[in-house]
Design a protein around this motif. Sequence first.
Motif, mmCIF file in Angstrom:
data_model
loop_
_atom_site.group_PDB
_atom_site.id
_atom_site.type_symbol
_atom_site.label_atom_id
_atom_site.label_comp_id
_atom_site.label_asym_id
_atom_site.label_seq_id
_atom_site.Cartn_x
_atom_site.Cartn_y
_atom_site.Cartn_z
ATOM 1 N N GLY A 209 0.811 -1.125 -0.118
ATOM 2 C CA GLY A 209 0.020 -0.152 -0.010
ATOM 3 C C GLY A 209 0.971 1.192 0.034
ATOM 4 N N GLN A 214 -6.147 6.578 -1.129
ATOM 5 C CA GLN A 214 -6.164 5.638 -2.383
ATOM 6 C C GLN A 214 -5.816 4.388 -1.968
ATOM 7 O OE1 GLN A 214 -8.067 6.787 -4.606
ATOM 8 N NE2 GLN A 214 -7.955 4.484 -5.707
ATOM 9 N N ALA A 215 -4.809 4.201 -1.426
ATOM 10 C CA ALA A 215 -4.131 2.882 -1.018
ATOM 11 C C ALA A 215 -5.334 2.214 0.045
ATOM 12 C CB ALA A 215 -2.760 2.954 -0.196
ATOM 13 N N ILE A 217 -8.304 2.659 0.108
ATOM 14 C CA ILE A 217 -9.673 2.303 -0.780
ATOM 15 C C ILE A 217 -9.398 1.268 -1.703
ATOM 16 C CG2 ILE A 217 -11.080 3.360 -2.802
ATOM 17 C CD1 ILE A 217 -10.773 6.169 -1.683
ATOM 18 N N GLU A 218 -8.156 1.080 -2.236
ATOM 19 C CA GLU A 218 -7.910 -0.004 -2.974
ATOM 20 C C GLU A 218 -7.714 -1.358 -2.238
ATOM 21 O OE1 GLU A 218 -4.294 1.009 -4.942
ATOM 22 O OE2 GLU A 218 -5.287 2.545 -6.380
ATOM 23 N N THR A 219 -7.505 -1.120 -1.127
ATOM 24 C CA THR A 219 -7.034 -2.228 -0.441
ATOM 25 C C THR A 219 -8.689 -2.810 0.102
ATOM 26 O OG1 THR A 219 -5.070 -1.868 0.761
ATOM 27 C CG2 THR A 219 -6.245 -3.348 1.910
ATOM 28 N N ARG A 221 -11.446 -2.325 -1.514
ATOM 29 C CA ARG A 221 -12.167 -3.026 -2.637
ATOM 30 C C ARG A 221 -11.537 -4.499 -3.162
ATOM 31 N NH1 ARG A 221 -11.349 2.378 -6.599
ATOM 32 N NH2 ARG A 221 -13.479 3.570 -5.861
ATOM 33 N N LEU A 222 -10.155 -4.628 -2.692
ATOM 34 C CA LEU A 222 -9.611 -5.979 -2.943
ATOM 35 C C LEU A 222 -10.056 -7.033 -1.984
ATOM 36 C CD1 LEU A 222 -7.127 -7.991 -3.747
ATOM 37 C CD2 LEU A 222 -5.720 -6.818 -2.161
ATOM 38 N N CYS A 244 -4.665 6.180 5.515
ATOM 39 C CA CYS A 244 -4.782 4.851 4.679
ATOM 40 C C CYS A 244 -5.881 4.271 5.602
ATOM 41 C CB CYS A 244 -3.506 4.047 4.647
ATOM 42 S SG CYS A 244 -3.862 2.197 4.043
ATOM 43 N N GLY A 247 -9.433 5.537 4.044
ATOM 44 C CA GLY A 247 -9.711 5.202 2.742
ATOM 45 C C GLY A 247 -10.313 3.710 2.962
ATOM 46 N N ALA A 251 -14.233 2.478 1.740
ATOM 47 C CA ALA A 251 -14.407 1.642 1.013
ATOM 48 C C ALA A 251 -15.590 0.412 1.562
ATOM 49 C CB ALA A 251 -13.106 0.902 0.291
#
Length: 333
Positions: A209, A214-215, A217-219, A221-222, A244, A247, A251
């Motif tokens: 991350g 954003q990191a 949010i992406e985690t 979503r993953l 982080c 985020g 999510a």
Amino acid sequence: MADVAEKAGVSRALVSIVFRNQPGASEETRQRVLRVADEIGYRPDSAARLLARGRSRTLGVMFTVHQTFQTDLIEGIYPEAERLGYDVLLSATAPGRSEAKAVEALLSHRCEALILLGPDAEAGYLDDIGHRAVTVSVSRRVPGARVDFVHSAEAKGVRQAMEHLVELGHRRIVHIDGGRGPGSAERRRAYRAAMRRHGLESEQRVIPGDHTEQAGIETGRLLLAERDRGLALPTAILAGNDRCAMGVLMALTRAGVEVPRDVSVVGYDDSHLSHLMPIGLTTVRQDATLMAEHAVRFAVERLEDPGLEPREAVLDPKLVVRGTSGPPPDGAA
């Protein structure tokens, strides 16, 4: 000063005496000179005066745009610098503006010392800066570089967070790595050590991350995508920092996951934003004010005594429990 002298009907030397607050002018003359200066918008150039004496008495601070904890540090730097008789000049790193550019800008403005907030520079470059000017690195320690260091005991902070989660009953604890962010390597190692110490080595998972929303949010979503494929969500997430963690919260909550009922989330920093969320963030507090004060004092003390060797201040972090951590769901520990 010549303009003030002409309009006030006094000599330039007398104007200089007034601005330097030295004896030699009557109170009536002093007030007339100050009134004229105010009328024509004149302000003494303190920077030029200091440079004429060979000093700028300015501390240059390099920071990263959008890093909220660094904003908290800057808030603490100003009053301590002013208390010690120094001005502060800021220079930011941002996409398209490197640390080297930010540092060179500070040096070109004749800053006497540099305070680098979370520098990402290689050890060799940091050492080179330390030989060019008195330098303090905050939140990142680089052995061998000739700079002062101020940071928190990262491993101790992570241990506190992990003890809290394990005591609540969590076993599936995921860590979102902070990439090259300050303190990330130490936090990653401490997470792994804590999982081994609690017999949870088989549950270890570090997700790459960054120290950004954003990191997180992406985690999030993953993890949600994995849940949709039949995999269980972790019951707790230790994020690399507060941004982080926020985020991740965004999510998860948007997808209907309740925090902390379904998943607990813990951050690191206790930046001012952690207090402003609808649900307070459980996080590890770094004392930004104390770190800032140490950094300023280190810089000023080495300026005033060039023979001082570089030093290191390691400050104790403290877990702050708020609303984003709780026991794992029944049967999910």
